[in-house]
Write a protein that holds these residues in place. Structure first.
Motif, PDB file in Angstrom:
ATOM      1  N   PRO A 131       0.835  -1.208   0.000  1.00 55.02           N
ATOM      2  CA  PRO A 131       0.000   0.000   0.000  1.00 55.02           C
ATOM      3  C   PRO A 131       0.872   1.261   0.000  1.00 55.02           C
ATOM      4  CG  PRO A 131      -0.694  -1.525   1.721  1.00 55.02           C
ATOM      5  CD  PRO A 131       0.566  -2.063   1.148  1.00 55.02           C
ATOM      6  N   LEU A 132       0.336   2.331  -0.528  1.00 60.06           N
ATOM      7  CA  LEU A 132       1.082   3.582  -0.650  1.00 60.06           C
ATOM      8  C   LEU A 132       1.542   4.103   0.703  1.00 60.06           C
ATOM      9  CD1 LEU A 132       2.111   5.733  -2.588  1.00 60.06           C
ATOM     10  CD2 LEU A 132      -0.045   6.926  -2.281  1.00 60.06           C
ATOM     11  N   THR A 133       0.729   3.917   1.742  1.00 58.09           N
ATOM     12  CA  THR A 133       1.122   4.401   3.065  1.00 58.09           C
ATOM     13  C   THR A 133       2.360   3.671   3.575  1.00 58.09           C
ATOM     14  OG1 THR A 133      -0.457   2.878   4.088  1.00 58.09           O
ATOM     15  CG2 THR A 133      -1.200   5.139   3.704  1.00 58.09           C
ATOM     16  N   GLU A 134       2.455   2.376   3.326  1.00 60.65           N
ATOM     17  CA  GLU A 134       3.636   1.611   3.748  1.00 60.65           C
ATOM     18  C   GLU A 134       4.870   2.046   2.965  1.00 60.65           C
ATOM     19  OE1 GLU A 134       3.818  -0.479   6.324  1.00 60.65           O
ATOM     20  OE2 GLU A 134       1.736   0.045   6.706  1.00 60.65           O
ATOM     21  N   LYS A 135       4.690   2.331   1.695  1.00 61.99           N
ATOM     22  CA  LYS A 135       5.807   2.804   0.866  1.00 61.99           C
ATOM     23  C   LYS A 135       6.301   4.153   1.373  1.00 61.99           C
ATOM     24  CE  LYS A 135       4.128   0.489  -3.273  1.00 61.99           C
ATOM     25  NZ  LYS A 135       3.626   0.682  -4.631  1.00 61.99           N
ATOM     26  N   ALA A 136       5.368   5.045   1.706  1.00 62.94           N
ATOM     27  CA  ALA A 136       5.740   6.370   2.201  1.00 62.94           C
ATOM     28  C   ALA A 136       6.437   6.275   3.556  1.00 62.94           C
ATOM     29  CB  ALA A 136       4.498   7.257   2.300  1.00 62.94           C
ATOM     30  N   LYS A 137       5.980   5.382   4.422  1.00 62.84           N
ATOM     31  CA  LYS A 137       6.633   5.199   5.721  1.00 62.84           C
ATOM     32  C   LYS A 137       8.054   4.694   5.543  1.00 62.84           C
ATOM     33  CE  LYS A 137       2.498   4.213   8.418  1.00 62.84           C
ATOM     34  NZ  LYS A 137       1.752   3.170   9.152  1.00 62.84           N
ATOM     35  N   GLY A 138       8.254   3.773   4.637  1.00 60.70           N
ATOM     36  CA  GLY A 138       9.598   3.254   4.379  1.00 60.70           C
ATOM     37  C   GLY A 138      10.520   4.339   3.840  1.00 60.70           C
ATOM     38  N   PHE A 139      10.001   5.178   2.945  1.00 59.88           N
ATOM     39  CA  PHE A 139      10.798   6.275   2.400  1.00 59.88           C
ATOM     40  C   PHE A 139      11.132   7.291   3.486  1.00 59.88           C
ATOM     41  CE2 PHE A 139      11.261  10.415   0.350  1.00 59.88           C
ATOM     42  CZ  PHE A 139      12.269  10.125  -0.555  1.00 59.88           C
ATOM     43  N   ALA A 140      10.153   7.598   4.344  1.00 62.87           N
ATOM     44  CA  ALA A 140      10.374   8.574   5.414  1.00 62.87           C
ATOM     45  C   ALA A 140      11.413   8.078   6.410  1.00 62.87           C
ATOM     46  CB  ALA A 140       9.061   8.879   6.121  1.00 62.87           C
ATOM     47  N   LYS A 141      11.439   6.781   6.669  1.00 60.02           N
ATOM     48  CA  LYS A 141      12.441   6.232   7.589  1.00 60.02           C
ATOM     49  C   LYS A 141      13.826   6.263   6.954  1.00 60.02           C
ATOM     50  CE  LYS A 141       9.453   3.239  10.270  1.00 60.02           C
ATOM     51  NZ  LYS A 141       9.116   1.861  10.624  1.00 60.02           N
ATOM     52  N   ALA A 142      13.898   6.041   5.654  1.00 55.39           N
ATOM     53  CA  ALA A 142      15.191   6.013   4.978  1.00 55.39           C
ATOM     54  C   ALA A 142      15.737   7.419   4.736  1.00 55.39           C
ATOM     55  CB  ALA A 142      15.073   5.274   3.654  1.00 55.39           C
ATOM     56  N   ARG A 143      14.866   8.395   4.449  1.00 63.85           N
ATOM     57  CA  ARG A 143      15.307   9.762   4.123  1.00 63.85           C
ATOM     58  C   ARG A 143      14.433  10.765   4.879  1.00 63.85           C
ATOM     59  NH1 ARG A 143      18.798   9.348  -0.137  1.00 63.85           N
ATOM     60  NH2 ARG A 143      18.702  11.513  -0.711  1.00 63.85           N
ATOM     61  N   PRO A 144      14.640  10.923   6.186  1.00 62.95           N
ATOM     62  CA  PRO A 144      13.758  11.791   6.980  1.00 62.95           C
ATOM     63  C   PRO A 144      13.843  13.263   6.599  1.00 62.95           C
ATOM     64  CG  PRO A 144      15.586  10.998   8.321  1.00 62.95           C
ATOM     65  CD  PRO A 144      15.646  10.260   7.013  1.00 62.95           C
ATOM     66  N   TRP A 145      15.025  13.788   6.261  1.00 66.56           N
ATOM     67  CA  TRP A 145      15.138  15.207   5.909  1.00 66.56           C
ATOM     68  C   TRP A 145      14.458  15.500   4.582  1.00 66.56           C
ATOM     69  CZ3 TRP A 145      16.289  18.706   9.326  1.00 66.56           C
ATOM     70  CH2 TRP A 145      17.023  18.346  10.449  1.00 66.56           C
ATOM     71  N   THR A 146      14.570  14.595   3.643  1.00 69.29           N
ATOM     72  CA  THR A 146      13.904  14.780   2.350  1.00 69.29           C
ATOM     73  C   THR A 146      12.394  14.747   2.532  1.00 69.29           C
ATOM     74  OG1 THR A 146      15.779  13.691   1.282  1.00 69.29           O
ATOM     75  CG2 THR A 146      13.756  13.902  -0.004  1.00 69.29           C
ATOM     76  N   SER A 147      11.912  13.827   3.354  1.00 67.20           N
ATOM     77  CA  SER A 147      10.476  13.734   3.610  1.00 67.20           C
ATOM     78  C   SER A 147       9.959  15.000   4.275  1.00 67.20           C
ATOM     79  CB  SER A 147      10.186  12.525   4.504  1.00 67.20           C
ATOM     80  OG  SER A 147      10.630  11.357   3.893  1.00 67.20           O
ATOM     81  N   ALA A 148      10.716  15.548   5.210  1.00 66.65           N
ATOM     82  CA  ALA A 148      10.302  16.785   5.876  1.00 66.65           C
ATOM     83  C   ALA A 148      10.250  17.945   4.884  1.00 66.65           C
ATOM     84  CB  ALA A 148      11.253  17.108   7.023  1.00 66.65           C
ATOM     85  N   ALA A 149      11.210  17.986   3.972  1.00 71.15           N
ATOM     86  CA  ALA A 149      11.206  19.053   2.963  1.00 71.15           C
ATOM     87  C   ALA A 149       9.993  18.927   2.050  1.00 71.15           C
ATOM     88  CB  ALA A 149      12.493  18.994   2.148  1.00 71.15           C
TER      89      ALA A 149
END
Length: 71
Positions: A35-53
């Motif tokens: 699911p898209l939410t799981e993909k987004a969580k994985g990306f946020a854990k791997a690249r937290p500064w990019t996700s915040a931006a």
């Protein structure tokens, strides 16, 4: 002079064909059947500064949209 040449190692990561590390991270985290939410969580854990931006830019876009609708 020092004429030392080194052979390329075979255990290095493959070249990304002129793509950026961010593109590679998107491809790694957003492919598959999860699911898209799981993909987004994985990306946020791997690249937290990019996700915040990205969230900051999205928030500014929403605020500008709402500001324009009051007129």
């Amino acid at each position: 002079m020092n004429d030392v040449t080194t052979a390329p190692t075979t255990d290095a990561a493959p070249a990304s064909n002129k793509k950026t590390a961010l593109t590679d991270a998107f491809r790694e985290h957003f492919t598959g059947d999860a699911p898209l939410t799981e993909k987004a969580k994985g990306f946020a854990k791997a690249r937290p500064w990019t996700s915040a931006a990205f969230l900051g830019v999205a928030a500014i876009a929403v605020l500008n949209t709402l500001r324009g609708s009051r007129g």
